[in-house]
Design a protein around this motif. Structure first.
Motif, short mmCIF file in Angstrom:
data_model
loop_
_atom_site.label_atom_id
_atom_site.label_comp_id
_atom_site.label_asym_id
_atom_site.label_seq_id
_atom_site.Cartn_x
_atom_site.Cartn_y
_atom_site.Cartn_z
N MET A 18 11.65 -51.36 16.01
CA MET A 18 11.55 -50.16 15.17
C MET A 18 10.13 -49.96 14.67
N ARG A 19 9.51 -51.04 14.23
CA ARG A 19 8.12 -50.94 13.74
C ARG A 19 7.16 -50.62 14.90
N ASN A 20 7.41 -51.17 16.07
CA ASN A 20 6.56 -50.87 17.22
C ASN A 20 6.65 -49.40 17.62
N THR A 21 7.84 -48.83 17.52
CA THR A 21 8.00 -47.41 17.83
C THR A 21 7.19 -46.58 16.83
N ALA A 22 7.29 -46.92 15.56
CA ALA A 22 6.53 -46.21 14.53
C ALA A 22 5.03 -46.37 14.74
N ARG A 23 4.62 -47.57 15.09
CA ARG A 23 3.20 -47.85 15.30
C ARG A 23 2.61 -46.99 16.42
N ARG A 24 3.45 -46.64 17.39
CA ARG A 24 3.01 -45.80 18.52
C ARG A 24 2.42 -44.48 18.03
N LEU A 25 2.87 -44.02 16.87
CA LEU A 25 2.38 -42.76 16.32
C LEU A 25 1.42 -42.95 15.15
N LEU A 26 1.45 -44.10 14.51
CA LEU A 26 0.69 -44.28 13.28
C LEU A 26 -0.56 -45.14 13.41
N ALA A 27 -0.69 -45.87 14.50
CA ALA A 27 -1.86 -46.74 14.66
C ALA A 27 -3.13 -45.90 14.69
N GLU A 28 -4.20 -46.45 14.13
CA GLU A 28 -5.47 -45.73 14.11
C GLU A 28 -5.94 -45.34 15.51
N ASP A 29 -5.65 -46.19 16.48
CA ASP A 29 -6.10 -45.93 17.85
C ASP A 29 -4.99 -45.31 18.72
N ALA A 30 -3.97 -44.73 18.07
CA ALA A 30 -2.84 -44.15 18.80
C ALA A 30 -3.32 -42.95 19.62
N GLU A 31 -2.86 -42.92 20.86
CA GLU A 31 -3.17 -41.79 21.73
C GLU A 31 -2.14 -40.70 21.50
N LEU A 32 -2.58 -39.47 21.62
CA LEU A 32 -1.68 -38.33 21.46
C LEU A 32 -0.63 -38.38 22.57
N ASN A 107 9.09 -47.20 8.85
CA ASN A 107 8.38 -48.36 8.31
C ASN A 107 8.84 -48.70 6.90
N ALA A 108 8.98 -47.70 6.06
CA ALA A 108 9.39 -47.94 4.68
C ALA A 108 10.81 -48.50 4.62
N LEU A 109 11.70 -47.94 5.43
CA LEU A 109 13.09 -48.45 5.46
C LEU A 109 13.13 -49.89 5.97
N CYS A 110 12.32 -50.20 6.98
CA CYS A 110 12.25 -51.59 7.47
C CYS A 110 11.79 -52.52 6.35
N ASP A 111 10.79 -52.09 5.59
CA ASP A 111 10.31 -52.90 4.47
C ASP A 111 11.43 -53.14 3.46
N HIS A 112 12.20 -52.11 3.17
CA HIS A 112 13.29 -52.27 2.21
C HIS A 112 14.38 -53.20 2.75
N VAL A 113 14.67 -53.12 4.03
CA VAL A 113 15.66 -54.02 4.63
C VAL A 113 15.21 -55.47 4.42
N VAL A 114 13.95 -55.75 4.73
CA VAL A 114 13.41 -57.10 4.59
C VAL A 114 13.40 -57.53 3.13
N ASN A 115 12.89 -56.68 2.26
CA ASN A 115 12.76 -57.03 0.85
C ASN A 115 14.12 -57.21 0.18
N LEU A 116 15.05 -56.31 0.46
CA LEU A 116 16.36 -56.40 -0.17
C LEU A 116 17.18 -57.55 0.42
N ASP A 117 16.98 -57.84 1.70
CA ASP A 117 17.67 -58.97 2.32
C ASP A 117 17.16 -60.28 1.70
N GLY A 118 15.85 -60.35 1.45
CA GLY A 118 15.28 -61.54 0.82
C GLY A 118 15.77 -61.72 -0.61
N ALA A 119 15.98 -60.59 -1.31
CA ALA A 119 16.46 -60.66 -2.68
C ALA A 119 17.91 -61.13 -2.74
N ARG A 120 18.63 -60.90 -1.66
CA ARG A 120 20.05 -61.29 -1.62
C ARG A 120 20.20 -62.79 -1.49
N ARG A 121 19.23 -63.47 -0.92
CA ARG A 121 19.35 -64.90 -0.65
C ARG A 121 19.03 -65.74 -1.85
#
Length: 121
Positions: A18-32, A107-121
């Motif tokens: 999911m992050r790699n797909t997002a990076r395809r559009l958001l990376a500084e060197d992303a091609e159109l 990206n933001a949703l992925c961050d929340h999944v990681v952060n909230l999953d860590g808070a659950r443990r």
């Protein structure tokens, strides 16, 4: 590989993909992307968001109502749902900007999944 177990009986979320797909559009060197690539990326990002939103919602629901991470996650969900309700513009630059907004939500949703999953443990 960054995988997080989704809800009961569900397959794990592949956050790395999911992050790699997002990076395809958001990376500084992303091609159109071409129009066809952009359509595929947009649909893929929308699919990622549709998988992520309920998982973040479930994880946030486990937290106390006055919890700051819960409030942040719920705000992110609201923004993601709003973005899912919008259509890309008629021009390639407008469609790219739309896809980039979707990518930022992923990206933001992925961050929340990681952060909230860590808070659950």
């Amino acid at each position: 590989m960054e995988n997080v177990q989704a809800g009961p009986g569900a397959l794990p979320l592949d956050l790395e993909t999911m992050r790699n797909t997002a990076r395809r559009l958001l990376a500084e060197d992303a091609e159109l992307p071409t129009s066809e690539e952009l359509e595929t990326l947009t649909l893929t990002l929308r699919g990622h968001m549709m998988l992520l939103v309920p998982e973040v919602e479930i994880a946030a629901g486990r937290l106390p109502e006055d919890d700051v991470p819960r409030a942040c996650a719920l705000a992110c969900i609201g923004e993601a749902r709003m973005r899912l309700g919008t259509e890309p513009g008629p021009t390639l630059p407008a469609a790219v900007a739309h896809a980039q907004r979707l990518a930022r939500s992923v990206n933001a949703l992925c961050d929340h999944v990681v952060n909230l999953d860590g808070a659950r443990r």
